[in-house]
Motif scaffolding. Structure first.
Motif, PDB file in Angstrom:
ATOM      1  N   ASP A  25       0.928  -1.241   0.150  1.00  0.00           N
ATOM      2  CA  ASP A  25      -0.098  -0.224   0.009  1.00  0.00           C
ATOM      3  C   ASP A  25       1.007   1.250  -0.003  1.00  0.00           C
ATOM      4  O   ASP A  25       0.644   2.357  -0.543  1.00  0.00           O
ATOM      5  CB  ASP A  25      -0.941  -0.162   1.243  1.00  0.00           C
ATOM      6  CG  ASP A  25      -1.812  -0.968   1.214  1.00  0.00           C
ATOM      7  OD1 ASP A  25      -2.222  -1.532   0.131  1.00  0.00           O
ATOM      8  OD2 ASP A  25      -2.242  -1.594   2.232  1.00  0.00           O
ATOM      9  N   GLY A  26       2.086   1.180   0.689  1.00  0.00           N
ATOM     10  CA  GLY A  26       2.960   2.378   0.807  1.00  0.00           C
ATOM     11  C   GLY A  26       3.396   2.486  -0.784  1.00  0.00           C
ATOM     12  O   GLY A  26       3.657   3.665  -0.776  1.00  0.00           O
ATOM     13  N   GLU A  27       3.621   1.450  -1.504  1.00  0.00           N
ATOM     14  CA  GLU A  27       4.547   1.960  -2.836  1.00  0.00           C
ATOM     15  C   GLU A  27       3.148   2.463  -3.632  1.00  0.00           C
ATOM     16  O   GLU A  27       3.479   3.274  -4.471  1.00  0.00           O
ATOM     17  CB  GLU A  27       4.673   0.618  -3.357  1.00  0.00           C
ATOM     18  CG  GLU A  27       5.924  -0.163  -2.687  1.00  0.00           C
ATOM     19  CD  GLU A  27       6.123  -1.342  -3.438  1.00  0.00           C
ATOM     20  OE1 GLU A  27       7.414  -1.764  -3.890  1.00  0.00           O
ATOM     21  OE2 GLU A  27       5.521  -2.356  -3.280  1.00  0.00           O
ATOM     22  N   SER A  28       2.009   1.989  -3.381  1.00  0.00           N
ATOM     23  CA  SER A  28       0.917   2.665  -4.172  1.00  0.00           C
ATOM     24  C   SER A  28       0.497   3.968  -3.886  1.00  0.00           C
ATOM     25  O   SER A  28       0.386   5.175  -4.695  1.00  0.00           O
ATOM     26  CB  SER A  28      -0.380   1.979  -3.881  1.00  0.00           C
ATOM     27  OG  SER A  28      -0.427   0.645  -4.292  1.00  0.00           O
ATOM     28  N   LEU A  29       0.844   4.499  -2.733  1.00  0.00           N
ATOM     29  CA  LEU A  29       0.504   5.946  -2.226  1.00  0.00           C
ATOM     30  C   LEU A  29       1.998   6.573  -2.489  1.00  0.00           C
ATOM     31  O   LEU A  29       1.795   7.814  -3.031  1.00  0.00           O
ATOM     32  CB  LEU A  29       0.570   5.802  -0.685  1.00  0.00           C
ATOM     33  CG  LEU A  29       0.199   7.300  -0.009  1.00  0.00           C
ATOM     34  CD1 LEU A  29      -0.971   7.952  -0.518  1.00  0.00           C
ATOM     35  CD2 LEU A  29       0.448   7.513   1.447  1.00  0.00           C
ATOM     36  N   ALA A  30       3.126   5.871  -2.478  1.00  0.00           N
ATOM     37  CA  ALA A  30       4.139   6.832  -2.791  1.00  0.00           C
ATOM     38  C   ALA A  30       4.162   7.367  -4.444  1.00  0.00           C
ATOM     39  O   ALA A  30       4.753   8.553  -4.765  1.00  0.00           O
ATOM     40  CB  ALA A  30       5.506   5.937  -2.702  1.00  0.00           C
ATOM     41  N   GLU A  31       3.913   6.399  -5.331  1.00  0.00           N
ATOM     42  CA  GLU A  31       3.692   6.654  -6.669  1.00  0.00           C
ATOM     43  C   GLU A  31       2.659   7.856  -6.931  1.00  0.00           C
ATOM     44  O   GLU A  31       2.962   8.708  -7.635  1.00  0.00           O
ATOM     45  CB  GLU A  31       3.041   5.303  -7.122  1.00  0.00           C
ATOM     46  CG  GLU A  31       2.994   5.477  -8.899  1.00  0.00           C
ATOM     47  CD  GLU A  31       2.450   4.163  -9.522  1.00  0.00           C
ATOM     48  OE1 GLU A  31       1.463   4.028  -9.822  1.00  0.00           O
ATOM     49  OE2 GLU A  31       3.411   3.389  -9.443  1.00  0.00           O
TER      50      GLU A  31
END
Length: 125
Positions: A25-31
């Motif tokens: 989920d963090g990767e999705s938000l970061a993007e």
């Protein structure tokens, strides 16, 4: 003055399943935050592999030299506007001499997401 958005790219919200998820989920938000901040003056982004706020995932930190720093969490990476609200708040942080932004100026999307506030480090001497 530049403000940084530090995004935890290892955050996993409740219900995250390694078997069915292609990224955290963090990767999705970061993007999404990186894309929203791309053309905003005085804002820089970076990813880190853990802000140690697992019970508050997804987490970001808003920081600037000599300013108050904030950790925000409990974001849904799929929520429309979350990344934009984070970037808008960071831009207000960048414009503030102290890092403090009056509540009335907070974007709606960050209200209820503040986890911690840290004073700036003292200057040596």
């Amino acid at each position: 003055m530049t403000s940084w958005i530090t995004i935890c790219d290892t955050c996993k919200r409740d219900g995250w399943d390694a078997a069915s998820a292609s990224r955290t989920d963090g990767e999705s938000l970061a993007e999404k935050v990186e894309a929203a901040a791309e053309s905003v003056a005085d804002i820089k982004t970076r990813r880190v592999s853990c802000l140690m706020g697992c019970s508050h995932g997804c987490n970001v930190a808003i920081q600037g030299e000599g300013k108050l720093a904030y950790t925000l969490g409990r974001f849904d990476p799929d929520e429309e506007g979350a990344a934009q609200a984070i970037v808008e708040y960071a831009a207000l942080h960048a414009q503030s001499d102290s890092g403090q932004v009056p509540f009335r100026q907070w974007p709606q999307g960050v209200k209820g997401h503040f986890v911690t506030r840290h004073p700036p480090l003292p200057k040596e001497g």
